[in-house]
Scaffold this motif. Structure first.
Motif, mmCIF file in Angstrom:
data_model
loop_
_atom_site.group_PDB
_atom_site.id
_atom_site.type_symbol
_atom_site.label_atom_id
_atom_site.label_comp_id
_atom_site.label_asym_id
_atom_site.label_seq_id
_atom_site.Cartn_x
_atom_site.Cartn_y
_atom_site.Cartn_z
ATOM 1 N N THR C 15 -8.153 -6.170 -11.837
ATOM 2 C CA THR C 15 -7.643 -5.395 -10.699
ATOM 3 C C THR C 15 -6.482 -6.168 -10.085
ATOM 4 O OG1 THR C 15 -9.076 -6.390 -9.044
ATOM 5 C CG2 THR C 15 -9.942 -4.459 -10.170
ATOM 6 N N THR C 17 -5.460 -6.518 -6.971
ATOM 7 C CA THR C 17 -5.652 -7.271 -5.740
ATOM 8 C C THR C 17 -6.844 -8.211 -5.810
ATOM 9 O OG1 THR C 17 -7.047 -5.522 -4.911
ATOM 10 C CG2 THR C 17 -4.720 -5.388 -4.348
ATOM 11 N N GLY C 18 -7.667 -8.082 -6.867
ATOM 12 C CA GLY C 18 -8.899 -8.847 -6.914
ATOM 13 C C GLY C 18 -9.999 -8.236 -6.063
ATOM 14 N N LEU C 19 -9.708 -7.116 -5.418
ATOM 15 C CA LEU C 19 -10.705 -6.443 -4.591
ATOM 16 C C LEU C 19 -11.391 -5.368 -5.409
ATOM 17 C CD1 LEU C 19 -8.308 -5.979 -1.563
ATOM 18 C CD2 LEU C 19 -10.128 -7.680 -1.714
ATOM 19 N N ASP C 20 -12.586 -4.986 -4.958
ATOM 20 C CA ASP C 20 -13.328 -3.953 -5.679
ATOM 21 C C ASP C 20 -12.715 -2.577 -5.405
ATOM 22 O OD1 ASP C 20 -16.283 -3.701 -7.022
ATOM 23 O OD2 ASP C 20 -15.687 -1.889 -5.934
ATOM 24 N N HIS C 21 -12.593 -1.772 -6.476
ATOM 25 C CA HIS C 21 -12.079 -0.404 -6.326
ATOM 26 C C HIS C 21 -12.797 0.348 -5.216
ATOM 27 C CE1 HIS C 21 -9.694 -0.702 -9.799
ATOM 28 N NE2 HIS C 21 -10.529 -0.265 -10.720
#
Lengths: 118, 656, 212
Positions: C15, C17-21
């Motif tokens: 991903t 941003t490294g954030l969860d979808h």
């Protein structure tokens, strides 16, 4: 909207940063203090509701609005950990919130109780 | 210039039921297939909406038209507007969002592939629901804006507006689900190195559009819910005798309705912003300004809604405020027009069909935009509102703008979608017929309107100064009808017999053109690393991008003139190695790429949702009234069960 | 529903941003909900004081044709209690999330159950409030106040109901196979939704109940 800050993704660009954000979570102690503050503010809100002279005064509505806005902000900042989380989430929430508030206020100006009529 | 390859890409022969036949469409979660479903559905509804327009024009071609009754006329213009807005232009946008966004940002699919399938099926069922009124002889008849209280049970008895209210509710859910999906996709699935300012401009305009969708649709959902409750359960939101305000609906509707206008136009702006640089052989002029003006349009779009309501008497303060904001929003829009012109200026122009449509948009949208500024002034608007001048204005904006952009995009991306080019000769015939037909149909309406011809009348008397104008308009509509047939013929025929396109038939700059046409199910065998805004031009024609920032060297070399650059930025994509010849492509499984499992559950969930709303409309039916609650509850139960089955099953096959 | 999948798919997918979808999506959803509740609240406030007949929220009303008198209908003490319950449920919710992050199986169940229970109690208060209003002569069809009040608070109640169902689902999964630290994201999503429903109530409580 994240779109306002085209370069801002550099601040959460890597896995490392996102994890760092995860680790800054508030603690037990913060949660309890937040709950206590929310409780006290709610008590104050209900209490002033029962003071007829205050209800009749001009300060009543602004004071209530400020108090509930404070509660709103505290829950969002600490319980929804927006204060600690990626800036992206802040943008995703605050921008629509501002539009929503602007819509309410402008509708009230247009034909609600604070309507401006020339 | 472009490497055209003789043979189409070869993929493994489909053998499972998920890979071929009807099932492969019903259970698909592939953004490319869903994009095609949107495209075909929208074209089908374009034919229906166009037919409705032709009947309207035949009725109005001369004084005292006798073709249809007043009641039928009301249904026709209501469904023409509703269809063109919600069932043609919006899903056309969705078709391009689906097909292009993952390709343009270097992703293998959208963030939530099953939610994406759900959005499409909800849209399709909602569209059918909206049109189901025709079958029972009670199509919606209250205008696409459905002004309450005129559309309440008291003034619009019958099922007509029930179909509209519920149909729109269903369509709104589709748009909301898609909005969250694409916001997440664009934020989170950009390939490494694709900063926001390296994103293709179509994806940028789509990104703004998604925010408009998720912020505007909740408002119409609330307004429509009120109307639904008033009609079905006797609440008082629009009951004037109970003290309701007749302006509530108008305010809520246009709070949604104006951002909706930008939802309709921004994807088209994005498409022509892709087309113009390619056929001018120049980077888009002022890319950052294009991005910021798109954002500004989206933002200001929430502050102009009441300019649709000057005639209701809001008072001088509100009128002035909304007049000024409306004039303000013309600025970023004008900036876009000038940037497109500057993109073309000095370029080596190639007048292909997509380029002609893109130039058509610039010309025609400008006319529509200028008439729009004319009625941003409240005193002028009072003369123009509810006349054919307004009809002329929004057809220049929506047909001359949105549809021209969509046609440009269709011709431009058809080879990527199908692997074959559309016929250029037929395409040019289509363009010129459309251009001439559209101006004949809609330009005279300006004069008819200024001479006082009101909107939404099914007959008019002779010698009021509108006769010639209406006749010319009708001839224009007929030409548009012929143009559409040419387009359909080209669209169908080229699928089989069009020239094989190869990866990059136009000499384009963005990464979707590195893929085989059509792309494999996983799009990118290796996720590319993006080093610039125009990776293919960096690799193939570096002189084109020499003075563009956001290329590796360009950032510090903005002073270098075109052609003065020697170092070739290399595009670190997977396809470079076999750009020249098409080879057989391995399947996702062979490459070890985990792709989402096809599933029918999103379709089942959307059926449950639609059955729920079907139950509601039965409440107003004569024969099945007693069934309404059981059907509604059955729909809810079916929806909940399908949703749980969907959410509790893994997205991808379990492996390791 | 035999196999409840574990946290799947996202760990090994890239991903940007490294954030969860899902977390991005739910924040976008919450942003969208601001406009949803904003429209509902606007309507309530616009229609405030415009009802032709009573009962009214803050003042008594006598029906001129029957002579029957209706007291001010909003019950502040009862609603204050339900507000308190909902506020506390937010505390339970953060504690449930913290327990799952720690991998504390026992307390994750306790706090999830407590949150769901507090949510259900709030709904109980609302059911009590609605039925007593109907007994006192206020339905969604009575007047503008009735329509806008029931629909605004009803939609909020529907959100709470969905949240309770979500919490019960998480609790079920916790009992079935245990929620591990890797599942914290699932609880986080539910928690964000839950707190948002709570802040909407903070706004409703002030704007609808307290301000006269």
């Amino acid at each position: 909207m994240a779109a306002d800050h085209p370069h801002s993704q550099t601040t959460y660009d890597t896995h490392g940063d996102a994890h760092a954000a995860e680790h800054k979570h508030p603690t037990w102690k913060t949660y309890k203090w937040v709950a206590l503050i929310l409780f006290v503010v709610t008590v104050v809100e209900v209490w002033i509701y029962y003071i007829p002279s205050f209800v009749a005064s001009r300060a009543f509505v602004p004071v209530l609005l400020v108090l509930s806005a404070a509660k709103f902000a505290i829950v969002v900042a600490f319980y929804m950990h927006l204060k600690y989380d990626a800036k992206l989430f802040r943008a995703l929430f605050v921008f629509p919130l501002l539009i929503g508030v602007a819509v309410i206020v402008s509708l009230l100006f247009l034909f609600g109780q604070i309507a401006v009529r020339a | 210039m472009a490497t055209t390859v003789a043979a189409p890409p070869r993929y493994a022969v489909p053998h499972t039921k998920y890979e071929r036949g009807l099932w492969s469409w019903l259970a698909t979660v592939d953004h490319k297939k869903i994009g095609q479903l949107y495209l075909y559905t929208a074209i089908a509804f374009f034919l229906i909406g166009g037919l409705e327009a032709l009947i309207i024009r035949e009725q109005l071609k001369g004084p005292n038209g006798q073709l249809v009754s007043a009641e039928m006329y009301n249904q026709l213009f209501t469904m023409h507007g509703t269809t063109m807005i919600f069932l043609v232009i919006m899903p056309m946008g969705a078709a391009f969002f689906n097909y292009l966004i993952p390709l343009q940002i270097g992703a293998r699919d959208v963030a939530f592939p099953r939610l994406n399938a759900f959005s499409y099926w909800v849209f399709l069922l909602g569209a059918l629901f909206m049109n189901a009124g025709w079958i029972v002889g009670a199509a919606p008849d209250g205008g696409w804006f459905a002004y309450a209280p005129l559309t309440t049970q008291q003034f619009s008895p019958g099922l007509n507006m029930d179909f509209w209210v519920i149909g729109l509710q269903i369509l709104g859910l589709s748009s909301l689900a898609a909005g969250f999906n694409f916001i997440t996709t664009i934020i989170n699935l950009r390939a490494p190195g694709m900063h926001f300012m390296r994103m293709p401009i179509f994806t940028w305009m789509s990104f703004v559009t998604q925010f408009l969708l998720v912020l505007a649709f909740p408002i119409i959902t609330v307004a429509v819910t009120f109307l639904m409750l008033d009609r079905f359960f006797g609440t008082n939101f629009y009951t004037i005798t109970a003290g309701a305000d007749p302006l509530l609906w108008q305010h809520l509707f246009w709070l949604f309705g104006h951002p909706e206008v930008y939802i309709l136009i921004l994807p088209a702006f994005g498409l022509v912003s892709e087309v113009l640089p390619v056929f001018s052989r120049k980077p888009l002029f002022g890319y950052p300004v294009m991005v910021y003006s798109g954002i500004l349009i989206g933002f200001l779009g929430f502050g102009v809604w009441a300019h649709h309501m000057f005639a209701v008497g809001m008072g001088p303060i509100a009128d002035s405020v909304f007049g000024v904001t409306t004039m303000l929003i013309a600025i970023p829009t004008g900036v876009k027009i000038f940037n497109w012109l500057a993109t073309m200026h000095g370029g080596s122009l190639r007048f292909t069909t997509p380029m002609l449509f893109a130039i058509g948009l610039i010309a025609l949208f400008t006319i529509g935009g200028i008439s729009g500024i004319m009625h941003s002034s409240p005193p002028a608007d009072l003369q123009q509102t509810d006349t054919y001048f307004i009809v002329a204005h929004f057809h220049y904006v929506l047909f001359g703008g949105s549809m021209m952009g969509i046609f440009a995009g269709t011709y431009f991306f058809y080879p990527k979608i199908t692997g074959r080019l559309m016929d250029e000769r037929l395409g040019k015939i289509h363009f010129w017929l459309t251009f001439v037909g559209m101006n004949l149909a809609f330009f005279p309406m300006h004069f008819a309107g200024l001479n006082g011809m009101p909107r939404r009348i099914y007959q008019y008397q002779a010698n009021q100064g509108w006769d010639i104008e209406n006749l010319v308009s009708t001839w224009g509509a007929r030409i548009l009808g012929v143009a559409t047939l040419v387009f359909i013929w080209n669209f169908v025929k080229s699928r089989r017999s069009g020239a094989v396109a190869g990866r990059d038939p136009w000499g384009a700059a963005t990464i979707e053109w590195t893929l085989p046409s059509p792309p494999p199910e996983y799009n990118y065998a290796v996720i590319p690393t993006i080093t610039s805004r125009y990776p293919l031009w960096d690799a193939k024609s570096p002189e084109l991008t020499a003075d563009v920032p956001h290329t590796p060297e360009g950032e510090k070399r903005t002073d270098v003139s075109v052609g003065g650059k020697e170092t070739h930025a290399s595009f670190k994509g997977p396809s470079d190695t076999h750009m020249a010849s098409e080879v057989a492509h391995p399947s996702a499984k062979e490459l070890g790429i985990a792709m989402p499992t096809p599933t029918i559950k999103p379709l089942l969930a959307s059926i449950g949702l639609t059955v729920m709303f079907l139950g509601l409309i039965l409440k107003h039916s004569v024969n099945y009234q007693s069934l309404w609650l059981p059907v509604l509850l059955a729909g809810v139960a079916f929806f909940v069960v399908s949703l749980y089955a969907w959410l509790l099953s893994p997205l991808e096959p379990e492996h390791h | 529903m035999t196999a409840i999948p574990h946290e799947h798919g996202h760990a090994h997918h890239y991903t940007t941003t490294g954030l969860d979808h899902r977390k991005i999506a739910i924040w976008a959803f919450i942003g969208s909900e601001c406009l949803f509740f904003g429209s509902l609240i606007s309507t309530y406030l616009i229609y405030k004081g415009r009802s032709v007949v009573g009962p009214f929220p803050h003042e008594a009303w006598t029906n001129p044709s029957t002579g029957q008198t209706f007291p001010a209908i909003l019950d502040i003490p009862v609603t204050s209690a339900s507000t308190f319950v909902l506020l506390m449920s937010s505390l339970f919710m953060v504690l449930a999330h913290a327990s799952v992050v720690r991998g504390d199986r026992k307390y994750s169940k306790i706090w999830l159950a407590a949150t769901a229970l507090a949510g259900a109690t709030f709904l109980g208060f609302q059911a009590f409030e609605f039925t007593s209003f109907v007994h006192e002569g206020l339905t969604p069809r009575t007047n503008l106040f009735g329509s806008s009040f029931f629909i605004l608070t009803g939609f909020h109640g529907a959100h709470v109901t969905a949240g309770v169902i979500w919490l019960i689902t998480l609790l079920f999964i916790d009992f079935r196979r245990g929620l591990r630290p890797a599942d914290a994201i699932n609880v986080d999503l539910c928690a964000l939704y839950w707190h948002f429903v709570d802040v909407v109530w903070i706004a409703i409580f002030t704007l609808i109940y307290l301000i006269q």
